[in-house]
Motif scaffolding. Sequence first.
Motif, mmCIF file in Angstrom:
data_model
loop_
_atom_site.group_PDB
_atom_site.id
_atom_site.type_symbol
_atom_site.label_atom_id
_atom_site.label_comp_id
_atom_site.label_asym_id
_atom_site.label_seq_id
_atom_site.Cartn_x
_atom_site.Cartn_y
_atom_site.Cartn_z
ATOM 1 N N ILE A 235 0.847 -1.198 0.000
ATOM 2 C CA ILE A 235 0.000 0.000 0.000
ATOM 3 C C ILE A 235 0.885 1.251 0.000
ATOM 4 O O ILE A 235 0.662 2.199 -0.761
ATOM 5 N N GLN A 236 1.919 1.200 0.845
ATOM 6 C CA GLN A 236 2.842 2.326 0.927
ATOM 7 C C GLN A 236 3.531 2.569 -0.431
ATOM 8 O O GLN A 236 3.604 3.702 -0.904
ATOM 9 N N ALA A 237 4.009 1.467 -1.031
ATOM 10 C CA ALA A 237 4.710 1.595 -2.318
ATOM 11 C C ALA A 237 3.754 2.101 -3.400
ATOM 12 O O ALA A 237 4.112 2.948 -4.218
ATOM 13 N N PHE A 238 2.523 1.580 -3.384
ATOM 14 C CA PHE A 238 1.518 1.992 -4.375
ATOM 15 C C PHE A 238 1.314 3.501 -4.321
ATOM 16 O O PHE A 238 1.286 4.191 -5.331
ATOM 17 N N LYS A 239 1.202 4.018 -3.113
ATOM 18 C CA LYS A 239 0.989 5.462 -2.966
ATOM 19 C C LYS A 239 2.218 6.250 -3.404
ATOM 20 O O LYS A 239 2.105 7.276 -4.063
ATOM 21 N N ARG A 240 3.389 5.716 -3.055
ATOM 22 C CA ARG A 240 4.630 6.423 -3.441
ATOM 23 C C ARG A 240 4.854 6.404 -4.947
ATOM 24 O O ARG A 240 5.586 7.229 -5.485
ATOM 25 N N MET A 241 4.253 5.425 -5.621
ATOM 26 C CA MET A 241 4.368 5.392 -7.087
ATOM 27 C C MET A 241 3.444 6.418 -7.726
ATOM 28 O O MET A 241 3.356 6.506 -8.948
ATOM 29 N N GLY A 242 2.707 7.115 -6.878
ATOM 30 C CA GLY A 242 1.752 8.086 -7.380
ATOM 31 C C GLY A 242 0.386 7.469 -7.617
ATOM 32 O O GLY A 242 -0.483 8.064 -8.253
#
Lengths: 415, 164
Positions: free
Chosen positions: A42-49
């Motif tokens: 979830i964190q990575a998904f958000k950081r990918m924009g």
Amino acid sequence: MPQTIVEKIISNHAGKKVYRGEMAVVDVDMVMATDTTAPLTIQAFKRMGGEKVWDPEKMVLVIDHASPPPNQAIAVLHDLMREFAKEQNIKLYDIGAGICHQLMVENHHVKPGQIVLGADSHTCTYGALGAFATGVGSTDLAGAMLTGSTWVKVPDTIKVELNGELQAGVYAKDIILHLVGLLGIEGATYQAIEFTGEAVKAMSLDSRMTLANMVIEMGGKAGLVDMAGLELPYEFEPITPDEGAKYAKVISIDVSEIEPRVAGPHSPDNVKPISEFEGVPIQQAFIGSCTNGRLEDLHEAAKILKGKKIHPNVRFLIAPASRKVYLEAVKDGTAQILTEAGATFLPSGCGPCVGTHLGVPGNNENIASSTNRNFRGRMGNPNSNIYLGSPSFVAAAALNGEIVNPQKVLDEEGN
Amino acid sequence: MKFVGKAHVYGDNIDTDRIIPGKYTKTLDLQQLADHVLEDLDPEFSKKVQKGDILVAGDNFGCGSSREQAPLAIKTSGVSVVIAHYFARIFFRNAINIGLAVIELPEYDIQPGDELEVDITTGTVHNKTNGKTFYGTKMPQVMVDILNENGLENYLKKHKTYKL
Ligand code: SF4
């Protein structure tokens, strides 16, 4: 050029014919993450924009690894998953529903011929359905959630032919342990395995899942079980390898020669015939996990323990692979037989398999377990020794307080 | 990309449970992971590792679970590069995805404490202590590109899709 099953599935998803060694970007049919991996995803998904996932219908989140949560920190991570699932409209299985891999198959989230990514190494289990299913990390999964695709290197395939009929007291688990012992913990690294042969065609879906599940214990990328003989409640088109497809190697095993196998500490490839471990005292016995926590596994344990009591030195834990499995075991009397014998039922989920909670062993203890990994510290205590085998092996050890050949116990029963 | 650091050398088949036990994985606090990195293999590791150090292992490093906490724990502890004869598949992908440099050296002569110079772009490792140079296995271009962006998050933010 003739293709293996994996080459066919990847070609179908890459929009062009591909062969081993080639790189491809493929469309993904389904993704899955658990409470160990989803928070980072979830964190990575958000950081990918990422704002909206590519297709909420093609995602599943499961809370199974530390479920129900043993502490505040984990409870908060579970909340994070629930919030994300709600916000993105993704199906989430909450505590007690079961182990991710069991739920994916049981609830038809995976189908033959698909490409499935799971942020869990045992995602290879869905090879039981003839899907190219492979484990990835959280960030790779976030990439798939965002784009609906991923990149793969088309793996070489090892063909494993299983012929002959299993002896009484010997199961798919013994076959796969035998193979892990044969190939070693790195024996299929970057490769896929195709399982075929008459012994496979005769197998139930539960047993096929056990077989495919431990492909990762040889470093394998995917394990494809021959779709012949596979029974599913819906129509599907079996994918078969072409005549003349190229394999890295072909291994033939006469399964009638296999006796119960056990993997001793501290590696799943430390596999020996059970006779070499007989007499090892056991303090904890565990039946569960995505390898062997299904109904047929509980049935085998009940065969051994019906009308008996477990050894007083043993704590016997059972975590059914799903609530559905548990409910069926309740309805058909299996849960009663096992409870009367002295078993403690845990919530459906990963339970002691992964050492997060629920059944951490004590120092210098030996555990008989139906799971797939026995690395040092796997169950939460590095000063304990885990012995892996079939559910019958675990039940026989719980009964005797030491490792015994379950075939002997079954013989005494006249089974 | 070049790194210089001191080698910590371990053996074959170091699994993800030994890199970071499952009981510590349920957190988003990366420092907590780093505090327990390799704990069941070498309880002193997290105390002695220094920023820029290089982890050297044998065959099949990172086998077992798909937990990305394993490369994250290593990266957060300060390790700049992991060298192994070869890596378990999921670990290898995960390391690149989170921007931890990894390099496969089928052969090497490296002792604990040796000073190494690693050039990820050319795939070479020079052991300054014994003067020998070793050549790594070539990575697929997509992995080089992801690593150059310091991980998949930046890569996808920039490219929106995978380019082979
Ligand atoms: S049961 Fe064990 S091996 Fe299976 S998904 Fe859960 S933790 Fe992993």
